[in-house]
Design a protein around this motif. Structure first.
Motif, mmCIF file in Angstrom:
data_model
loop_
_atom_site.group_PDB
_atom_site.id
_atom_site.type_symbol
_atom_site.label_atom_id
_atom_site.label_comp_id
_atom_site.label_asym_id
_atom_site.label_seq_id
_atom_site.Cartn_x
_atom_site.Cartn_y
_atom_site.Cartn_z
ATOM 1 N N LEU A 1 48.133 0.979 44.327
ATOM 2 C CA LEU A 1 48.500 2.352 44.678
ATOM 3 C C LEU A 1 47.271 3.236 44.854
ATOM 4 C CD1 LEU A 1 51.568 2.987 42.341
ATOM 5 C CD2 LEU A 1 51.581 2.505 44.793
ATOM 6 N N HIS A 2 46.124 2.775 44.362
ATOM 7 C CA HIS A 2 44.890 3.557 44.437
ATOM 8 C C HIS A 2 43.972 3.104 45.569
ATOM 9 C CE1 HIS A 2 45.638 5.753 40.704
ATOM 10 N NE2 HIS A 2 46.369 4.690 40.432
ATOM 11 N N THR A 3 44.452 2.192 46.403
ATOM 12 C CA THR A 3 43.647 1.680 47.511
ATOM 13 C C THR A 3 43.115 2.802 48.379
ATOM 14 O OG1 THR A 3 44.894 -0.386 47.539
ATOM 15 C CG2 THR A 3 43.676 0.182 49.553
ATOM 16 N N PHE A 4 43.944 3.769 48.693
ATOM 17 C CA PHE A 4 43.550 4.827 49.618
ATOM 18 C C PHE A 4 43.133 6.124 48.934
ATOM 19 C CE2 PHE A 4 46.512 2.127 52.062
ATOM 20 C CZ PHE A 4 45.599 1.662 53.002
ATOM 21 N N ILE A 5 43.509 6.291 47.667
ATOM 22 C CA ILE A 5 43.187 7.550 46.987
ATOM 23 C C ILE A 5 42.079 7.398 45.950
ATOM 24 C CG2 ILE A 5 45.461 8.560 47.376
ATOM 25 C CD1 ILE A 5 46.120 7.874 44.431
ATOM 26 N N GLY A 6 41.727 6.160 45.648
ATOM 27 C CA GLY A 6 40.677 5.919 44.666
ATOM 28 C C GLY A 6 41.194 6.040 43.246
ATOM 29 N N GLY A 7 40.301 5.827 42.292
ATOM 30 C CA GLY A 7 40.659 5.923 40.889
ATOM 31 C C GLY A 7 41.393 4.702 40.386
ATOM 32 N N THR A 8 41.921 4.830 39.204
ATOM 33 C CA THR A 8 42.661 3.754 38.547
ATOM 34 C C THR A 8 43.945 4.334 37.960
ATOM 35 O OG1 THR A 8 41.475 4.148 36.477
ATOM 36 C CG2 THR A 8 40.563 2.456 37.949
ATOM 37 N N PRO A 9 44.898 3.466 37.637
ATOM 38 C CA PRO A 9 46.140 3.970 37.040
ATOM 39 C C PRO A 9 45.866 4.694 35.716
ATOM 40 C CG PRO A 9 46.432 1.721 37.802
ATOM 41 C CD PRO A 9 44.957 2.024 37.897
ATOM 42 N N ASP A 10 46.636 5.747 35.471
ATOM 43 C CA ASP A 10 46.529 6.501 34.226
ATOM 44 C C ASP A 10 47.156 5.739 33.073
ATOM 45 O OD1 ASP A 10 45.340 8.779 35.340
ATOM 46 O OD2 ASP A 10 47.266 9.749 35.742
ATOM 47 N N THR A 11 46.653 5.994 31.875
ATOM 48 C CA THR A 11 47.336 5.550 30.662
ATOM 49 C C THR A 11 48.505 6.503 30.438
ATOM 50 O OG1 THR A 11 46.070 6.989 29.202
ATOM 51 C CG2 THR A 11 45.138 4.789 29.669
ATOM 52 N N VAL A 12 49.394 6.171 29.535
ATOM 53 C CA VAL A 12 50.520 7.062 29.267
ATOM 54 C C VAL A 12 50.023 8.407 28.740
ATOM 55 C CG1 VAL A 12 51.057 6.260 26.909
ATOM 56 C CG2 VAL A 12 52.873 7.194 28.375
ATOM 57 N N GLU A 13 48.965 8.408 27.940
ATOM 58 C CA GLU A 13 48.424 9.676 27.417
ATOM 59 C C GLU A 13 47.852 10.528 28.552
ATOM 60 O OE1 GLU A 13 47.443 6.620 26.193
ATOM 61 O OE2 GLU A 13 48.652 6.630 24.366
ATOM 62 N N GLU A 14 47.118 9.901 29.465
ATOM 63 C CA GLU A 14 46.558 10.627 30.604
ATOM 64 C C GLU A 14 47.659 11.175 31.505
ATOM 65 O OE1 GLU A 14 42.377 8.127 31.166
ATOM 66 O OE2 GLU A 14 44.232 7.353 32.059
ATOM 67 N N LEU A 15 48.694 10.366 31.720
ATOM 68 C CA LEU A 15 49.794 10.799 32.576
ATOM 69 C C LEU A 15 50.564 11.948 31.922
ATOM 70 C CD1 LEU A 15 50.954 10.201 35.334
ATOM 71 C CD2 LEU A 15 52.518 8.569 34.264
ATOM 72 N N ARG A 16 50.787 11.862 30.607
ATOM 73 C CA ARG A 16 51.432 12.967 29.892
ATOM 74 C C ARG A 16 50.628 14.260 30.057
ATOM 75 N NH1 ARG A 16 51.535 10.299 24.934
ATOM 76 N NH2 ARG A 16 53.183 8.785 25.086
ATOM 77 N N ALA A 17 49.311 14.169 29.886
ATOM 78 C CA ALA A 17 48.450 15.352 30.013
ATOM 79 C C ALA A 17 48.518 15.910 31.439
ATOM 80 C CB ALA A 17 47.013 15.006 29.637
ATOM 81 N N ARG A 18 48.492 15.020 32.430
ATOM 82 C CA ARG A 18 48.584 15.486 33.823
ATOM 83 C C ARG A 18 49.933 16.145 34.079
ATOM 84 N NH1 ARG A 18 48.998 11.906 38.921
ATOM 85 N NH2 ARG A 18 47.884 10.402 37.660
ATOM 86 N N TYR A 19 51.008 15.525 33.611
ATOM 87 C CA TYR A 19 52.333 16.106 33.806
ATOM 88 C C TYR A 19 52.450 17.449 33.083
ATOM 89 C CZ TYR A 19 54.191 11.861 36.028
ATOM 90 O OH TYR A 19 54.450 10.807 36.874
ATOM 91 N N ARG A 20 51.844 17.586 31.917
ATOM 92 C CA ARG A 20 51.850 18.857 31.193
ATOM 93 C C ARG A 20 51.233 19.960 32.065
ATOM 94 N NH1 ARG A 20 49.692 16.687 26.933
ATOM 95 N NH2 ARG A 20 51.549 15.840 25.984
ATOM 96 N N ARG A 21 50.091 19.648 32.699
ATOM 97 C CA ARG A 21 49.433 20.621 33.586
ATOM 98 C C ARG A 21 50.306 20.935 34.797
ATOM 99 N NH1 ARG A 21 45.194 17.169 32.337
ATOM 100 N NH2 ARG A 21 45.299 16.169 34.372
ATOM 101 N N MET A 22 50.900 19.885 35.376
ATOM 102 C CA MET A 22 51.722 20.085 36.567
ATOM 103 C C MET A 22 52.955 20.938 36.259
ATOM 104 S SD MET A 22 51.305 16.210 38.063
ATOM 105 C CE MET A 22 52.303 16.327 39.524
#
Length: 165
Positions: free
Chosen positions: A35-56
């Motif tokens: 999923l990161h082929t075109f956008i770069g980066g790596t998959p988030d951990t659940v903690e990182e995803l929770r933090a991102r969703y909190r911001r969103m």
């Protein structure tokens, strides 16, 4: 705050307003490195995803900018399989979508993105923009189905697509 989309009971998907709790299921949906082929980066951990969703979910810190985010649920399986989002400024919406690798190739992204754009049009949004890597042919198909066409503009290595009208 995410707005509620009117539910189309005939559709095979539902767009549910993003909640921080969705990170538990979405971390698996978004875990495939492809999923990161075109956008770069790596998959988030659940903690990182929770933090991102909190911001969103908290919304944009910029005045006059709204962040609208939904997860895509397969109705028959009651399973999350992706997400759609819009950053709205005035009557312009920058839209994006992602569907987990296991569910790609079934038209889910197209269905979700079209539902998103239709809802936004109903809210008075008149222009749509997406940024797509020039080699990401599947996203180009989704953008075309939503009435977007590529322009000569580039943004961070991606082609800017805009609504026709």
């Amino acid at each position: 705050m995410n707005a509620e989309l009117e539910e189309n009971r005939a559709a095979r998907i539902r767009l549910l307003p993003l909640r921080v709790e969705h990170a538990e299921e979405m971390v698996d949906v978004l875990a495939d490195p492809s999923l990161h082929t075109f956008i770069g980066g790596t998959p988030d951990t659940v903690e990182e995803l929770r933090a991102r969703y909190r911001r969103m979910v908290a919304g944009s810190p910029e005045p006059g900018v709204r962040w609208l985010n939904w997860v895509v649920q397969l109705r028959a399986e009651a399973r999350l399989v992706g997400a759609v989002q819009a950053t709205v400024t005035g009557d312009i919406a920058e839209v994006a979508w992602v569907v987990g690798a296991r569910w790609q190739g079934r038209g889910i992204a197209t269905e979700a993105a079209r539902e998103l754009v239709a809802w936004l049009k109903g809210q008075g949004i008149g222009q749509f923009v997406a940024h797509i890597h020039p080699e990401h042919h599947a996203s180009a198909v989704v953008a075309t189905a939503c009435g977007l066409t590529p322009t000569d503009e580039w943004h961070d290595g991606e082609v800017t697509w805009r609504s026709r009208g």
